[in-house]
Design an enzyme around this catalytic site. Sequence first.
Site, PDB file in Angstrom:
ATOM      1  N   SER A  19      45.631 -10.916  93.518  1.00 33.36           N
ATOM      2  CA  SER A  19      45.399 -12.186  92.804  1.00 33.36           C
ATOM      3  C   SER A  19      43.909 -12.483  92.658  1.00 33.36           C
ATOM      4  O   SER A  19      43.122 -12.246  93.586  1.00 33.36           O
ATOM      5  CB  SER A  19      46.015 -13.355  93.582  1.00 33.36           C
ATOM      6  OG  SER A  19      47.416 -13.247  93.622  1.00 33.36           O
ATOM      7  N   ILE A  20      43.561 -13.054  91.514  1.00 36.76           N
ATOM      8  CA  ILE A  20      42.177 -13.487  91.301  1.00 36.76           C
ATOM      9  C   ILE A  20      41.790 -14.500  92.379  1.00 36.76           C
ATOM     10  O   ILE A  20      40.675 -14.467  92.913  1.00 36.76           O
ATOM     11  CB  ILE A  20      42.020 -14.076  89.881  1.00 36.76           C
ATOM     12  CG1 ILE A  20      42.188 -12.959  88.833  1.00 36.76           C
ATOM     13  CG2 ILE A  20      40.664 -14.763  89.725  1.00 36.76           C
ATOM     14  CD1 ILE A  20      42.153 -13.421  87.392  1.00 36.76           C
ATOM     15  N   ASP A  64      54.216 -26.652  94.531  1.00 37.87           N
ATOM     16  CA  ASP A  64      54.619 -26.334  93.166  1.00 37.87           C
ATOM     17  C   ASP A  64      53.936 -27.368  92.286  1.00 37.87           C
ATOM     18  O   ASP A  64      54.215 -28.569  92.405  1.00 37.87           O
ATOM     19  CB  ASP A  64      56.149 -26.428  93.039  1.00 37.87           C
ATOM     20  CG  ASP A  64      56.627 -26.064  91.646  1.00 37.87           C
ATOM     21  OD1 ASP A  64      55.853 -26.249  90.681  1.00 37.87           O
ATOM     22  OD2 ASP A  64      57.770 -25.612  91.521  1.00 37.87           O
ATOM     23  N   VAL A  65      53.049 -26.925  91.407  1.00 39.33           N
ATOM     24  CA  VAL A  65      52.243 -27.886  90.642  1.00 39.33           C
ATOM     25  C   VAL A  65      53.037 -28.637  89.580  1.00 39.33           C
ATOM     26  O   VAL A  65      52.498 -29.534  88.938  1.00 39.33           O
ATOM     27  CB  VAL A  65      51.004 -27.224  89.994  1.00 39.33           C
ATOM     28  CG1 VAL A  65      50.012 -26.769  91.045  1.00 39.33           C
ATOM     29  CG2 VAL A  65      51.403 -26.088  89.059  1.00 39.33           C
ATOM     30  N   TYR A 155      50.026 -12.833  73.716  1.00 40.37           N
ATOM     31  CA  TYR A 155      49.510 -13.862  74.640  1.00 40.37           C
ATOM     32  C   TYR A 155      50.059 -15.251  74.246  1.00 40.37           C
ATOM     33  O   TYR A 155      50.272 -16.106  75.098  1.00 40.37           O
ATOM     34  CB  TYR A 155      47.978 -13.845  74.660  1.00 40.37           C
ATOM     35  CG  TYR A 155      47.395 -14.489  75.899  1.00 40.37           C
ATOM     36  CD1 TYR A 155      47.685 -14.010  77.174  1.00 40.37           C
ATOM     37  CD2 TYR A 155      46.560 -15.601  75.800  1.00 40.37           C
ATOM     38  CE1 TYR A 155      47.154 -14.599  78.310  1.00 40.37           C
ATOM     39  CE2 TYR A 155      46.019 -16.189  76.933  1.00 40.37           C
ATOM     40  CZ  TYR A 155      46.320 -15.685  78.180  1.00 40.37           C
ATOM     41  OH  TYR A 155      45.802 -16.276  79.300  1.00 40.37           O
ATOM     42  N   LYS A 162      45.740 -22.246  77.440  1.00 43.72           N
ATOM     43  CA  LYS A 162      44.362 -22.035  77.928  1.00 43.72           C
ATOM     44  C   LYS A 162      43.371 -22.862  77.105  1.00 43.72           C
ATOM     45  O   LYS A 162      42.370 -23.339  77.634  1.00 43.72           O
ATOM     46  CB  LYS A 162      43.978 -20.551  77.883  1.00 43.72           C
ATOM     47  CG  LYS A 162      44.731 -19.678  78.881  1.00 43.72           C
ATOM     48  CD  LYS A 162      44.503 -20.086  80.330  1.00 43.72           C
ATOM     49  CE  LYS A 162      45.054 -19.066  81.301  1.00 43.72           C
ATOM     50  NZ  LYS A 162      45.108 -19.564  82.688  1.00 43.72           N
ATOM     51  N   ILE A 191      42.810  -8.266  84.261  1.00 37.67           N
ATOM     52  CA  ILE A 191      42.970  -7.707  85.614  1.00 37.67           C
ATOM     53  C   ILE A 191      44.468  -7.527  85.846  1.00 37.67           C
ATOM     54  O   ILE A 191      45.265  -8.409  85.491  1.00 37.67           O
ATOM     55  CB  ILE A 191      42.397  -8.675  86.686  1.00 37.67           C
ATOM     56  CG1 ILE A 191      40.908  -8.931  86.436  1.00 37.67           C
ATOM     57  CG2 ILE A 191      42.612  -8.106  88.088  1.00 37.67           C
ATOM     58  CD1 ILE A 191      40.261  -9.895  87.415  1.00 37.67           C
ATOM     59  N   LEU A 194      50.129  -9.962  89.099  1.00 42.96           N
ATOM     60  CA  LEU A 194      51.525 -10.341  88.866  1.00 42.96           C
ATOM     61  C   LEU A 194      51.661 -11.132  87.569  1.00 42.96           C
ATOM     62  O   LEU A 194      52.509 -10.830  86.717  1.00 42.96           O
ATOM     63  CB  LEU A 194      51.979 -11.193  90.056  1.00 42.96           C
ATOM     64  CG  LEU A 194      53.459 -11.331  90.328  1.00 42.96           C
ATOM     65  CD1 LEU A 194      54.067  -9.968  90.595  1.00 42.96           C
ATOM     66  CD2 LEU A 194      53.665 -12.264  91.535  1.00 42.96           C
ATOM     67  N   ALA A 195      50.804 -12.138  87.389  1.00 41.26           N
ATOM     68  CA  ALA A 195      50.879 -12.977  86.187  1.00 41.26           C
ATOM     69  C   ALA A 195      50.642 -12.130  84.939  1.00 41.26           C
ATOM     70  O   ALA A 195      51.356 -12.268  83.936  1.00 41.26           O
ATOM     71  CB  ALA A 195      49.865 -14.113  86.266  1.00 41.26           C
TER      72      ALA A 195
HETATM   73  P1  NAD Z   1      48.693 -14.105  90.027  1.00 39.63           P
HETATM   74  O1  NAD Z   1      50.095 -13.829  89.629  1.00 39.63           O
HETATM   75  O2  NAD Z   1      48.168 -13.369  91.189  1.00 39.63           O
HETATM   76  O3  NAD Z   1      48.444 -15.655  90.229  1.00 39.63           O
HETATM   77  C1  NAD Z   1      49.130 -16.640  89.495  1.00 39.63           C
HETATM   78  C2  NAD Z   1      49.527 -17.706  90.499  1.00 39.63           C
HETATM   79  O4  NAD Z   1      50.124 -18.826  89.841  1.00 39.63           O
HETATM   80  C3  NAD Z   1      50.539 -17.192  91.531  1.00 39.63           C
HETATM   81  O5  NAD Z   1      50.032 -17.372  92.833  1.00 39.63           O
HETATM   82  C4  NAD Z   1      51.736 -18.088  91.318  1.00 39.63           C
HETATM   83  O6  NAD Z   1      52.435 -18.375  92.512  1.00 39.63           O
HETATM   84  C5  NAD Z   1      51.064 -19.335  90.764  1.00 39.63           C
HETATM   85  N1  NAD Z   1      52.002 -20.245  90.119  1.00 39.63           N
HETATM   86  C6  NAD Z   1      52.837 -20.015  89.075  1.00 39.63           C
HETATM   87  N2  NAD Z   1      53.586 -21.099  88.826  1.00 39.63           N
HETATM   88  C7  NAD Z   1      53.222 -22.041  89.750  1.00 39.63           C
HETATM   89  C8  NAD Z   1      53.639 -23.372  90.026  1.00 39.63           C
HETATM   90  N3  NAD Z   1      54.605 -23.981  89.310  1.00 39.63           N
HETATM   91  N4  NAD Z   1      53.042 -24.041  91.042  1.00 39.63           N
HETATM   92  C9  NAD Z   1      52.066 -23.453  91.773  1.00 39.63           C
HETATM   93  N5  NAD Z   1      51.638 -22.198  91.567  1.00 39.63           N
HETATM   94  C10 NAD Z   1      52.217 -21.498  90.560  1.00 39.63           C
HETATM   95  O7  NAD Z   1      47.834 -13.753  88.699  1.00 39.63           O
HETATM   96  P2  NAD Z   1      46.288 -13.980  88.354  1.00 39.63           P
HETATM   97  O8  NAD Z   1      46.044 -13.089  87.213  1.00 39.63           O
HETATM   98  O9  NAD Z   1      45.454 -13.891  89.566  1.00 39.63           O
HETATM   99  O10 NAD Z   1      46.284 -15.464  87.784  1.00 39.63           O
HETATM  100  C11 NAD Z   1      45.407 -16.476  88.226  1.00 39.63           C
HETATM  101  C12 NAD Z   1      44.822 -17.212  87.029  1.00 39.63           C
HETATM  102  O11 NAD Z   1      43.917 -16.339  86.344  1.00 39.63           O
HETATM  103  C13 NAD Z   1      45.837 -17.667  85.991  1.00 39.63           C
HETATM  104  O12 NAD Z   1      45.455 -18.935  85.490  1.00 39.63           O
HETATM  105  C14 NAD Z   1      45.679 -16.623  84.897  1.00 39.63           C
HETATM  106  O13 NAD Z   1      46.077 -17.099  83.620  1.00 39.63           O
HETATM  107  C15 NAD Z   1      44.184 -16.425  84.965  1.00 39.63           C
HETATM  108  N6  NAD Z   1      43.667 -15.232  84.296  1.00 39.63           N
HETATM  109  C16 NAD Z   1      44.192 -14.002  84.571  1.00 39.63           C
HETATM  110  C17 NAD Z   1      43.690 -12.892  83.926  1.00 39.63           C
HETATM  111  C18 NAD Z   1      44.253 -11.521  84.189  1.00 39.63           C
HETATM  112  O14 NAD Z   1      44.042 -10.606  83.377  1.00 39.63           O
HETATM  113  N7  NAD Z   1      44.944 -11.305  85.306  1.00 39.63           N
HETATM  114  C19 NAD Z   1      42.637 -13.028  83.003  1.00 39.63           C
HETATM  115  C20 NAD Z   1      42.113 -14.284  82.757  1.00 39.63           C
HETATM  116  C21 NAD Z   1      42.652 -15.384  83.402  1.00 39.63           C
END
Ligand code: NAD
Length: 260
Positions: A19-20, A64-65, A155, A162, A191, A194-195
């Site tokens: 995760s980021i 849970d947000v 997307y 976003k 990156i 999971l998301a």
């Molecule tokens: P990740 O799956 O590791 O993290 C996403 C998180 O969101 C998870 O921990 C999940 O439990 C949480 N989540 C989902 N629904 C939720 C809810 N209702 N309440 C609370 N938490 C909830 O993936 P990631 O890529 O690390 O995502 C983190 C952020 O970075 C996201 O906003 C994603 O859009 C953004 N992002 C990701 C990328 C990429 O390529 N991975 C690029 C740019 C931005």
Amino acid sequence: MGLMDGKKGLVLGVANDHSIAWGIAQALHREGAQLGFTYVGEAIERRVRPLATSLGATLIEPCDVSSDEQIDALMAHTREVFGQIDFLIHAIAFANKDELNGSYLKTTRAGFRVAMEVSAYSLTALVKAADPILAPGASVITLSYYGAHKVLTNYNVMGVAKAALEASVRYLAADLGPRGIRVNAISAGTIRTLAASGVGNFRSLHRNVAEHAALRRNVTIEDVGNTALWLCSDLSSAVTGDVIYVDAGFNIMGPRKSED
Ligand code: NAD
């Protein structure tokens, strides 16, 4: 002396060690910050607990947000454990998989609502609830993506969410600025998380970035973590309401001829 010595805050969005949010947590911890973590559901809790404990976290709470009750309970508990907080990391997004495939035109009302609520409104909800415990000079960070501005295949509704998220950053920054509280977004490059795996054909997008980004590579959670550290620290004391790209220069590139 660490850049974050004496500072404490919450990191929302760790699902696993890819995760980021985990990259951000590690960078903040390395520089002396005290961290609190959240999770949604038992499966994520099982992964988050050991990670959070490895960084000495004393606060590991469900949140849970999409629930105002859970957000309020989180902030009440945070006040008990930390008093005030110096940073809040929002690294959360969700849309139904069906909405992240094919054309945007088929987005459903329900799918749009879920994506907007969890991925965009949640930042406002969290900052609103955290407001009484945000220390003067606190820093709030969220995660965005290039798809807020440009059309990227599959997307879809997440790009729209976003865009709303980035606009929220500016409005929140204006509201909180008079108290010295800063709000920024990091627009991260692709990156494998999971998301990200929910976005149709993400692997091909990831490959394409490595071929065409100015730095000819993808970014890592460490790259994003270090920029988040800078945004949380006093080194970025006059930066607010902004979107900082950590994408190896993908967004600056124009169209390329196939032989380039
Ligand atoms: P990740 O799956 O590791 O993290 C996403 C998180 O969101 C998870 O921990 C999940 O439990 C949480 N989540 C989902 N629904 C939720 C809810 N209702 N309440 C609370 N938490 C909830 O993936 P990631 O890529 O690390 O995502 C983190 C952020 O970075 C996201 O906003 C994603 O859009 C953004 N992002 C990701 C990328 C990429 O390529 N991975 C690029 C740019 C931005």
